[in-house]
Write an enzyme that holds these catalytic residues in place. Sequence first.
Site, PDB file in Angstrom:
ATOM      1  N   TYR A 131     -74.238  64.622 -76.631  1.00 41.88           N
ATOM      2  CA  TYR A 131     -73.413  64.956 -75.455  1.00 41.88           C
ATOM      3  C   TYR A 131     -73.344  63.766 -74.488  1.00 41.88           C
ATOM      4  CZ  TYR A 131     -72.009  66.966 -71.014  1.00 41.88           C
ATOM      5  OH  TYR A 131     -71.367  67.186 -69.819  1.00 41.88           O
ATOM      6  N   GLY A 173     -72.747  67.012 -65.621  1.00 36.42           N
ATOM      7  CA  GLY A 173     -73.137  68.421 -65.674  1.00 36.42           C
ATOM      8  C   GLY A 173     -74.391  68.653 -66.509  1.00 36.42           C
ATOM      9  N   SER A 193     -72.118  67.565 -59.976  1.00 32.87           N
ATOM     10  CA  SER A 193     -71.048  68.116 -60.823  1.00 32.87           C
ATOM     11  C   SER A 193     -70.866  69.614 -60.603  1.00 32.87           C
ATOM     12  CB  SER A 193     -71.413  67.863 -62.289  1.00 32.87           C
ATOM     13  OG  SER A 193     -70.631  68.664 -63.144  1.00 32.87           O
ATOM     14  N   TYR A 217     -64.286  70.485 -60.562  1.00 36.73           N
ATOM     15  CA  TYR A 217     -63.357  70.866 -61.623  1.00 36.73           C
ATOM     16  C   TYR A 217     -62.589  72.030 -61.047  1.00 36.73           C
ATOM     17  CZ  TYR A 217     -65.122  68.027 -65.455  1.00 36.73           C
ATOM     18  OH  TYR A 217     -65.439  66.983 -66.278  1.00 36.73           O
ATOM     19  N   THR A 229     -61.853  65.720 -59.974  1.00 34.38           N
ATOM     20  CA  THR A 229     -61.675  65.037 -61.266  1.00 34.38           C
ATOM     21  C   THR A 229     -60.282  65.317 -61.792  1.00 34.38           C
ATOM     22  OG1 THR A 229     -64.026  65.107 -61.788  1.00 34.38           O
ATOM     23  CG2 THR A 229     -62.530  64.891 -63.643  1.00 34.38           C
ATOM     24  N   LYS A 264     -61.067  61.289 -58.790  1.00 35.98           N
ATOM     25  CA  LYS A 264     -61.858  60.580 -59.804  1.00 35.98           C
ATOM     26  C   LYS A 264     -61.070  60.570 -61.116  1.00 35.98           C
ATOM     27  CE  LYS A 264     -66.341  60.833 -62.168  1.00 35.98           C
ATOM     28  NZ  LYS A 264     -65.988  61.394 -63.476  1.00 35.98           N
ATOM     29  N   HIS A 289     -63.643  58.563 -67.301  1.00 35.98           N
ATOM     30  CA  HIS A 289     -64.603  59.619 -67.640  1.00 35.98           C
ATOM     31  C   HIS A 289     -65.617  59.105 -68.669  1.00 35.98           C
ATOM     32  CE1 HIS A 289     -64.745  64.101 -66.824  1.00 35.98           C
ATOM     33  NE2 HIS A 289     -65.781  63.928 -67.612  1.00 35.98           N
ATOM     34  N   ASP A 343     -66.444  53.594 -62.023  1.00 36.83           N
ATOM     35  CA  ASP A 343     -67.554  53.860 -62.945  1.00 36.83           C
ATOM     36  C   ASP A 343     -67.101  53.491 -64.355  1.00 36.83           C
ATOM     37  OD1 ASP A 343     -66.156  55.982 -64.235  1.00 36.83           O
ATOM     38  OD2 ASP A 343     -67.068  57.498 -62.960  1.00 36.83           O
TER      39      ASP A 343
HETATM   40  C1  GLV Z   1     -68.121  66.485 -68.286  1.00 35.34           C
HETATM   41  O1  GLV Z   1     -67.590  66.119 -67.299  1.00 35.34           O
HETATM   42  C2  GLV Z   1     -68.227  65.741 -69.499  1.00 35.34           C
HETATM   43  O2  GLV Z   1     -67.661  64.658 -69.614  1.00 35.34           O
HETATM   44  O3  GLV Z   1     -68.887  66.227 -70.430  1.00 35.34           O
END
Ligand code: GLV
Length: 422
Positions: free
Chosen positions: A78, A133, A160, A183, A209, A293, A317, A348
């Site tokens: 993840y 998250g 988050s 979100y 986001t 973002k 992201h 970022d």
């Molecule tokens: C959540 O924002 C992810 O990228 O998993």
Amino acid sequence: MHGMKRSRMRAPRTMQDDASRRRFLQFLAASSLLLTPGLPPSLFAQDDELIASPDLALNVFDFEAVARRRLPPAHFGYIATGVDDDVTLRANRKGFGRYQLRVRRLIDVRAIDMSVALFGTIWDSPIVIAPVGSQKAFHPDGEIATARAARSRKHLQILSTLASTGVEEVIAARGEPVWYQLYPTDQWPVTRALVKRAETAGCAVLVLTVDLQGGSNRETQTRQQRRDSRQCSACHPTGPLGSSLDNINALVARKPMFTGLEVSEVRSLQPLGMNWDFVKRLRDATTMKIILKGIVARDDAALAVKHGVDGVIVSNHGGRGEESGRGTIESLAEAVEGAAGRIPVLVDGGFRRGTDIFKALALGARAVCIGRPYLWGLAAFGQPGVEAVLAILRRELTTIMRQAGTVKLSEISRQVVVDRGR
Ligand code: GLV
């Protein structure tokens, strides 16, 4: 002649050949581990040389190796995943190579000041903890450990929407308000309730986001999930975030920020119809500053200014949105131009070294958010791991500020970088 050569090369295969071929393939597999995104391609970076405590780390990559060993494959997957072929994930790192540093000499660099002002608050450092998250998937203390590290090292933290701890508890652990990442979901009453809760908790800044509207094909994550022998669904709903999201309401139902909210109708975290009118609706619904973002284009940065947005974070992201193949450091200069000095631009994506941060500051970023490195620290050693990651990045930034002859952030100008192109 040709025929002779060929027949010599085509000697019958022996068992010894097979063994050496196997060894060669094993060697290739091991070398590809060394080239895993994030890890430095050092000859000596061995996966089995794990640090036993945070103080032994030479750099942030040392925490990645420990995190990979400690976490179940699905949870490490993840963190590690990009999308499709992970090209954008790698581009975030590769992009820094495009910029070289042009440093100055014979300047008194005893007093280094890396403080930065963001919406009237002065922070000791431009290094910001990016929102991620589900941090209890990496360490039982999750976001609380991160918040305590942010407190002891005095860093700004962004929380988050999908955090495994509610905003009030995180603020208590941080000792002062965090920024809240939103979100928005496709259910306005839910969105409004999240915003109100963050505002009531004391958050001064809402980070919307905007970069996962179309989905997110996380193959590395899925492969790692398949390698994991545990039953993921025993703990949480499965399925890559941002893909079809059939089970999104099951996901949000478990997240503390949604406690008490009616989420049975929630079908997505970012509605397909989200546009600039939505930003206005949000603007009208809160007194918090709003920053976007996920901006990567000059025109969107300019539109953000036009629509009264207070700041932007240049971000793809962490290479988990679209497979653009473009590193965020390469998008930064145009976003800074689009913002035209009217609003702060943060960034970022792939920041692992003090010199990476320095380059972004030189290209016009006000601050830099880090994600994976602090998660590696968290997974490896909990709060002390996060603290050590922050300290290393700060030490490296101090070093390059001294080496470059720039004692405060305002001196890190465009003059210190050379763009050698792609
Ligand atoms: C959540 O924002 C992810 O990228 O998993």
